[in-house]
Design a protein around this motif. Structure first.
Motif, PDB file in Angstrom:
ATOM      1  N   GLU A 137      -0.219   2.146 -11.326  1.00  0.00           N
ATOM      2  CA  GLU A 137      -0.798   3.085 -12.275  1.00  0.00           C
ATOM      3  C   GLU A 137       0.025   4.374 -12.288  1.00  0.00           C
ATOM      4  N   VAL A 138      -0.535   5.439 -12.867  1.00  0.00           N
ATOM      5  CA  VAL A 138       0.144   6.731 -12.943  1.00  0.00           C
ATOM      6  C   VAL A 138       0.563   7.185 -11.542  1.00  0.00           C
ATOM      7  N   LEU A 139       1.720   7.817 -11.452  1.00  0.00           N
ATOM      8  CA  LEU A 139       2.327   8.132 -10.155  1.00  0.00           C
ATOM      9  C   LEU A 139       2.058   9.559  -9.676  1.00  0.00           C
ATOM     10  N   ASP A 140       1.273  10.327 -10.426  1.00  0.00           N
ATOM     11  CA  ASP A 140       1.145  11.759 -10.159  1.00  0.00           C
ATOM     12  C   ASP A 140       0.557  12.098  -8.803  1.00  0.00           C
TER      13      ASP A 140
ATOM     14  N   ILE B  80      10.048   2.702 -14.199  1.00  0.00           N
ATOM     15  CA  ILE B  80       9.968   2.558 -15.645  1.00  0.00           C
ATOM     16  C   ILE B  80       8.560   2.933 -16.083  1.00  0.00           C
ATOM     17  N   ASP B  81       8.467   4.000 -16.870  1.00  0.00           N
ATOM     18  CA  ASP B  81       7.200   4.524 -17.378  1.00  0.00           C
ATOM     19  C   ASP B  81       6.951   3.926 -18.763  1.00  0.00           C
TER      20      ASP B  81
ATOM     21  N   PHE C 259       7.232  -0.452 -12.270  1.00  0.00           N
ATOM     22  CA  PHE C 259       6.863  -0.122 -13.650  1.00  0.00           C
ATOM     23  C   PHE C 259       5.375   0.209 -13.689  1.00  0.00           C
ATOM     24  N   HIS C 260       5.020   1.132 -14.597  1.00  0.00           N
ATOM     25  CA  HIS C 260       3.647   1.620 -14.592  1.00  0.00           C
ATOM     26  C   HIS C 260       3.251   2.167 -15.955  1.00  0.00           C
ATOM     27  N   CYS C 261       1.941   2.322 -16.126  1.00  0.00           N
ATOM     28  CA  CYS C 261       1.397   3.048 -17.271  1.00  0.00           C
ATOM     29  C   CYS C 261       0.367   4.026 -16.734  1.00  0.00           C
ATOM     30  N   GLY C 262      -0.762   4.208 -17.404  1.00  0.00           N
ATOM     31  CA  GLY C 262      -1.761   5.142 -16.919  1.00  0.00           C
ATOM     32  C   GLY C 262      -2.660   4.531 -15.864  1.00  0.00           C
ATOM     33  N   ALA C 263      -3.261   3.395 -16.204  1.00  0.00           N
ATOM     34  CA  ALA C 263      -4.161   2.705 -15.278  1.00  0.00           C
ATOM     35  C   ALA C 263      -3.469   1.563 -14.533  1.00  0.00           C
TER      36      ALA C 263
ATOM     37  N   GLU D 206       0.842  -1.191   0.000  1.00  0.00           N
ATOM     38  CA  GLU D 206       0.000   0.000   0.000  1.00  0.00           C
ATOM     39  C   GLU D 206       0.881   1.246   0.000  1.00  0.00           C
ATOM     40  N   ILE D 207       0.560   2.164  -0.928  1.00  0.00           N
ATOM     41  CA  ILE D 207       1.302   3.411  -1.062  1.00  0.00           C
ATOM     42  C   ILE D 207       0.294   4.551  -1.129  1.00  0.00           C
ATOM     43  N   ASP D 208       0.520   5.597  -0.341  1.00  0.00           N
ATOM     44  CA  ASP D 208      -0.363   6.756  -0.365  1.00  0.00           C
ATOM     45  C   ASP D 208      -0.264   7.453  -1.724  1.00  0.00           C
ATOM     46  N   GLY D 209      -1.368   7.437  -2.470  1.00  0.00           N
ATOM     47  CA  GLY D 209      -1.374   8.036  -3.799  1.00  0.00           C
ATOM     48  C   GLY D 209      -1.449   7.031  -4.921  1.00  0.00           C
ATOM     49  N   LEU D 210      -1.556   5.748  -4.576  1.00  0.00           N
ATOM     50  CA  LEU D 210      -1.743   4.691  -5.562  1.00  0.00           C
ATOM     51  C   LEU D 210      -2.918   3.814  -5.149  1.00  0.00           C
ATOM     52  N   ALA D 211      -3.699   3.382  -6.123  1.00  0.00           N
ATOM     53  CA  ALA D 211      -4.835   2.505  -5.837  1.00  0.00           C
ATOM     54  C   ALA D 211      -4.768   1.190  -6.594  1.00  0.00           C
ATOM     55  N   ASN D 212      -3.806   1.057  -7.506  1.00  0.00           N
ATOM     56  CA  ASN D 212      -3.703  -0.179  -8.286  1.00  0.00           C
ATOM     57  C   ASN D 212      -2.261  -0.669  -8.308  1.00  0.00           C
ATOM     58  N   ALA D 213      -1.600  -0.526  -7.178  1.00  0.00           N
ATOM     59  CA  ALA D 213      -0.201  -0.946  -7.063  1.00  0.00           C
ATOM     60  C   ALA D 213      -0.128  -2.281  -6.334  1.00  0.00           C
TER      61      ALA D 213
END
Length: 234
Positions: free
Chosen positions: A36-39, A58-59, A132-136, A6-13
């Motif tokens: 997902e996106v890391l923004d 890795i984006d 590694f991540h993409c948008g979703a 669990e990471i604050d700011g991510l929901a699909n990690a």
């Protein structure tokens, strides 16, 4: 059992550790993480990632999607996993396959240089965990995750459950990121093509001949790094 993450700011990690393999122990934790996106990762979230050992991001997104959200002390690499080959994408965008696993095998077969670029970055990354991540964190990330899991013999059941986690996380992603992740559209496309999310992923995972692909498209050192998850899997 998949390693909790669990990471604050991510929901699909999720950490790809803790997944059952056909032979040998489960996959090791802290090596490969998908997201997902890391923004929206907060300062506390980045500190948690640092403490967890993540040293490289890795984006996998297209150049037009990229944002500058990775702290300078974490290595950031960009690989356009989709690519801009219109001969490949036009029909898949029209029929909706782009948002399902049904394009995975064709992608690695017809556009092998795209996947090879991502795997090369993983093999050459600095010591430490890789996110590694993409948008979703669903399709491109799902393709790369499937390949990495198949490379170390993760069972079909375990790999499928990892893929299905994105459906379970979709509501949380919508709340966090303030946009839809098209669950109904994905289900409609899969149904029209005679599949559920589970059956689609299982069908694709069975067809991925990763050993032959690695031998054909990567040099020996890079292929070895992928087959052993950078030496963490014997």
């Amino acid at each position: 059992m998949q390693t909790p993450f669990e990471i604050d700011g991510l929901a699909n990690a999720r950490d790809l550790g803790g997944l059952e393999r056909s032979h040998g122990p489960s996959t090791p934790a802290g090596v490969l993480i998908r997201a997902e996106v890391l923004d929206r990762i907060t300062e506390a979230g980045w500190n948690r990632l640092r403490a967890y050992g993540v040293r490289t991001v890795i984006d996998l997104r297209r150049p037009s999607e990229r944002t500058d959200s990775v702290p300078s002390d974490i290595a950031s690499r960009h690989i356009d996993l989709d690519g801009d080959e219109r001969h490949f994408w036009q029909s898949r965008e029209q029929d909706g396959q782009w948002g399902t696993p049904l394009y995975y095998v064709d992608h690695v077969t017809e556009l092998p240089h795209r996947l090879a670029g991502a795997l090369d970055e993983i093999a050459r990354a600095r010591t430490g965990g890789i996110l590694f991540h993409c948008g979703a964190g669903w399709d491109r990330t799902g393709l790369l995750a499937a390949v990495l899991l198949k490379a170390v013999g993760v069972t079909e059941d375990a790999a499928t459950q990892d893929y299905l986690s994105s459906f379970a996380n979709a509501e949380g992603m919508t709340r966090l990121h303030g946009r839809s992740f098209d669950v109904d559209e994905r289900l409609t496309v899969l149904g029209r093509l005679g599949h559920t999310p589970e059956s689609a992923f299982r069908a694709v995972y069975r067809r991925l001949d990763i050993d032959a692909w690695l031998a054909a498209h990567l040099d020996a050192d890079t292929a070895s790094a992928i087959r052993t998850w950078r030496g963490s899997v014997s």
